[in-house]
Scaffold this motif. Structure first.
Motif, PDB file in Angstrom:
ATOM      1  N   GLN A 113       0.854  -1.181   0.000  1.00  0.00           N
ATOM      2  CA  GLN A 113       0.000   0.000   0.000  1.00  0.00           C
ATOM      3  C   GLN A 113       0.897   1.240   0.000  1.00  0.00           C
ATOM      4  OE1 GLN A 113      -2.437  -0.127   3.539  1.00  0.00           O
ATOM      5  NE2 GLN A 113      -1.001   1.089   4.710  1.00  0.00           N
ATOM      6  N   CYS A 114       0.377   2.310  -0.492  1.00  0.00           N
ATOM      7  CA  CYS A 114       1.144   3.556  -0.626  1.00  0.00           C
ATOM      8  C   CYS A 114       0.865   4.442   0.583  1.00  0.00           C
ATOM      9  CB  CYS A 114       0.727   4.266  -1.915  1.00  0.00           C
ATOM     10  SG  CYS A 114       1.627   5.781  -2.231  1.00  0.00           S
ATOM     11  N   ASN A 115       1.909   4.774   1.340  1.00  0.00           N
ATOM     12  CA  ASN A 115       1.769   5.685   2.467  1.00  0.00           C
ATOM     13  C   ASN A 115       1.866   7.118   1.975  1.00  0.00           C
ATOM     14  OD1 ASN A 115       1.578   3.603   4.435  1.00  0.00           O
ATOM     15  ND2 ASN A 115       3.780   3.314   4.283  1.00  0.00           N
ATOM     16  N   LEU A 116       0.790   7.843   2.119  1.00  0.00           N
ATOM     17  CA  LEU A 116       0.722   9.206   1.614  1.00  0.00           C
ATOM     18  C   LEU A 116       1.222  10.186   2.661  1.00  0.00           C
ATOM     19  CD1 LEU A 116      -2.812   8.988  -0.041  1.00  0.00           C
ATOM     20  CD2 LEU A 116      -0.588   8.562  -1.102  1.00  0.00           C
ATOM     21  N   GLU A 117       1.229  11.451   2.307  1.00  0.00           N
ATOM     22  CA  GLU A 117       1.650  12.475   3.243  1.00  0.00           C
ATOM     23  C   GLU A 117       0.648  12.588   4.390  1.00  0.00           C
ATOM     24  OE1 GLU A 117       2.278  16.115   1.193  1.00  0.00           O
ATOM     25  OE2 GLU A 117       3.943  15.355  -0.011  1.00  0.00           O
ATOM     26  N   ILE A 118       1.148  13.076   5.520  1.00  0.00           N
ATOM     27  CA  ILE A 118       0.300  13.227   6.701  1.00  0.00           C
ATOM     28  C   ILE A 118      -0.668  14.400   6.501  1.00  0.00           C
ATOM     29  CG2 ILE A 118       0.267  13.666   9.169  1.00  0.00           C
ATOM     30  CD1 ILE A 118       1.462  10.987   8.453  1.00  0.00           C
ATOM     31  N   ALA A 119      -1.948  14.119   6.692  1.00  0.00           N
ATOM     32  CA  ALA A 119      -2.957  15.176   6.617  1.00  0.00           C
ATOM     33  C   ALA A 119      -3.218  15.710   8.028  1.00  0.00           C
ATOM     34  CB  ALA A 119      -4.248  14.639   6.015  1.00  0.00           C
ATOM     35  N   ARG A 120      -3.648  16.944   8.133  1.00  0.00           N
ATOM     36  CA  ARG A 120      -3.950  17.541   9.437  1.00  0.00           C
ATOM     37  C   ARG A 120      -5.423  17.946   9.472  1.00  0.00           C
ATOM     38  NH1 ARG A 120       0.388  17.986  12.452  1.00  0.00           N
ATOM     39  NH2 ARG A 120       2.423  17.802  11.457  1.00  0.00           N
ATOM     40  N   LYS A 121      -6.078  17.559  10.549  1.00  0.00           N
ATOM     41  CA  LYS A 121      -7.511  17.803  10.647  1.00  0.00           C
ATOM     42  C   LYS A 121      -7.853  18.299  12.042  1.00  0.00           C
ATOM     43  CE  LYS A 121     -12.002  15.605   9.896  1.00  0.00           C
ATOM     44  NZ  LYS A 121     -12.708  14.352   9.563  1.00  0.00           N
ATOM     45  N   LEU A 122      -8.818  19.217  12.112  1.00  0.00           N
ATOM     46  CA  LEU A 122      -9.262  19.771  13.386  1.00  0.00           C
ATOM     47  C   LEU A 122     -10.429  18.951  13.934  1.00  0.00           C
ATOM     48  CD1 LEU A 122      -9.164  23.607  12.600  1.00  0.00           C
ATOM     49  CD2 LEU A 122      -7.564  22.329  14.040  1.00  0.00           C
ATOM     50  N   PHE A 123     -10.354  18.643  15.244  1.00  0.00           N
ATOM     51  CA  PHE A 123     -11.424  17.935  15.933  1.00  0.00           C
ATOM     52  C   PHE A 123     -11.894  18.790  17.116  1.00  0.00           C
ATOM     53  CE2 PHE A 123      -8.910  14.728  13.822  1.00  0.00           C
ATOM     54  CZ  PHE A 123      -9.848  13.837  13.310  1.00  0.00           C
ATOM     55  N   ASP A 124     -13.201  18.861  17.312  1.00  0.00           N
ATOM     56  CA  ASP A 124     -13.774  19.657  18.389  1.00  0.00           C
ATOM     57  C   ASP A 124     -13.777  18.836  19.679  1.00  0.00           C
ATOM     58  OD1 ASP A 124     -15.143  21.337  20.057  1.00  0.00           O
ATOM     59  OD2 ASP A 124     -17.006  21.338  18.899  1.00  0.00           O
ATOM     60  N   LEU A 125     -12.963  19.243  20.650  1.00  0.00           N
ATOM     61  CA  LEU A 125     -12.873  18.518  21.920  1.00  0.00           C
ATOM     62  C   LEU A 125     -14.191  18.548  22.688  1.00  0.00           C
ATOM     63  CD1 LEU A 125      -9.351  19.697  23.147  1.00  0.00           C
ATOM     64  CD2 LEU A 125      -9.961  17.413  22.339  1.00  0.00           C
ATOM     65  N   THR A 126     -14.941  19.631  22.544  1.00  0.00           N
ATOM     66  CA  THR A 126     -16.178  19.758  23.323  1.00  0.00           C
ATOM     67  C   THR A 126     -17.247  18.763  22.883  1.00  0.00           C
ATOM     68  OG1 THR A 126     -17.152  21.457  21.875  1.00  0.00           O
ATOM     69  CG2 THR A 126     -15.727  22.215  23.661  1.00  0.00           C
ATOM     70  N   LYS A 127     -17.102  18.183  21.703  1.00  0.00           N
ATOM     71  CA  LYS A 127     -18.058  17.180  21.250  1.00  0.00           C
ATOM     72  C   LYS A 127     -17.920  15.896  22.065  1.00  0.00           C
ATOM     73  CE  LYS A 127     -19.799  19.529  17.755  1.00  0.00           C
ATOM     74  NZ  LYS A 127     -21.197  20.003  17.755  1.00  0.00           N
ATOM     75  N   ARG A 128     -16.698  15.628  22.519  1.00  0.00           N
ATOM     76  CA  ARG A 128     -16.443  14.398  23.273  1.00  0.00           C
ATOM     77  C   ARG A 128     -16.324  14.649  24.776  1.00  0.00           C
ATOM     78  NH1 ARG A 128     -11.915  10.131  21.415  1.00  0.00           N
ATOM     79  NH2 ARG A 128     -13.480   9.960  19.772  1.00  0.00           N
TER      80      ARG A 128
END
Length: 333
Positions: A113-128
């Motif tokens: 499998q091809c390991n792609l570049e690292i993506a960055r994503k925002l997660f809302d802490l208050t949801k959890r």
């Protein structure tokens, strides 16, 4: 260590116990009458709101106030204050996580499998995490801040490091921890922005993130390579490292010319010795590879020329590339 000389006391607590930022205050009569207290020593602070000097709070009377204590309490209490505001007003307090991406488009073809570049994503802490506590004991630990879900089955520790980083026992505990190193007041700005991003002063421990499937955008953008050995109808053979899309493109476009191909694991390839072993192996399988390394007239060229020809032909008395045999009338196994 944070020294008092770098502390400008830009934060204080107002009469309601709220942390306020000096830059948010205007020089009005009501502000001049309001009472502000130091986050560290609890004594009265005077807001300096002139237009010439930088705005700051100053102790009304001289006190040996600890800059380290100020920074630690400021980071801890401001974080909690802003997080509670987000919970109450249903605003996001986010964390940016690195998401590993992979592409399975070529896995069946090349076995990888091809390991792609690292993506960055925002997660809302208050949801959890709907709960927040300061210095609440949890087992053997007393975290500076604990975020927890309603059932308290999922917890995230926030540790403020002014002079001491988190202990090895906490790191080895497997608990999810964010360590925030505070050296100056500017290091706490992330709390006002409601976004935590890993960096030199913010470290994540045990925050496991699941990888997600993506897709290579093109031959130039694919970060992974495959080593592909192939033999053409002409008898020529070659082994090159190419990106997954490029290797697939070659096999598709030249499928009528390629009579044999094989994916080579990088650990199984050791330069010319591996190449010679491979052409001997495929010739033994009945593949019509023609290569000077297989010829009875082959000898090593001890003096590589500019075109890097490794072969000296003892019959023609010339130096050449090993694929010269594919067009040579004197090739003899």
């Amino acid at each position: 260590m944070a020294g008092k000389s770098v502390i400008k006391y830009k934060y204080a607590k107002n009469a309601q116990g709220e942390i306020v930022f000096i830059e948010d205050l205007e020089n009005t009569p009501s502000i001049r009458k309001e009472e502000f207290r130091c986050i560290s020593c609890k004594n009265i602070l005077i807001p300096k709101l002139g237009k010439i000097r930088q705005k700051h709070f100053s102790h009304k009377h001289f006190f040996d106030c600890s800059g380290e204590t100020y920074l630690h309490r400021l980071a801890k209490e401001l974080f909690a204050q802003e997080y509670r505001i987000c919970l109450n007003q249903r605003k996001p307090f986010e964390i940016e996580l690195a998401i590993p991406e992979y592409c399975k488009k070529y896995q069946k073809r090349f076995g990888q499998q091809c390991n792609l570049e690292i993506a960055r994503k925002l997660f809302d802490l208050t949801k959890r995490y709907k709960k927040i506590d300061l210095e609440k004991k949890d087992g053997d630990f007393i975290p500076d801040i604990t975020l927890a879900n309603e059932e308290e089955t999922d917890k995230l520790y926030i540790e403020i490091a002014v002079t001491h980083e988190i202990s090895d026992s906490k790191m080895r505990s497997g608990s999810k921890i964010i360590e925030i190193n505070i050296e100056t007041e500017t290091d706490i700005f992330f709390a006002r922005d409601h976004v935590i991003r890993a960096g030199n002063k913010i470290k994540f421990f045990n925050l496991k993130v699941n990888s997600r499937e993506g897709e290579c955008e093109g031959r130039e953008n694919c970060p992974n390579e495959v080593k592909l050995f192939r033999v053409y109808k002409s008898g020529k053979s070659i082994c090159l490292s190419e990106s997954f899309p490029s290797a697939a493109y070659v096999l598709d476009v030249r499928k009528d010319q390629i009579i044999y191909h094989e994916v080579i694991h990088p650990n199984d390839w050791h330069g010319s010795d591996s190449f010679i072993a491979k052409i001997v192996e495929v010739r033994a399988k009945g593949i019509a590879v023609r290569n000077c390394y297989l010829c009875r007239y082959y000898a090593d060229n001890r003096f590589f020329d500019e075109e890097n020809n490794p072969i000296f032909c003892k019959f023609l008395k010339i130096r050449c590339n090993s694929n010269k045999a594919a067009e040579c009338d004197f090739f003899r196994l």
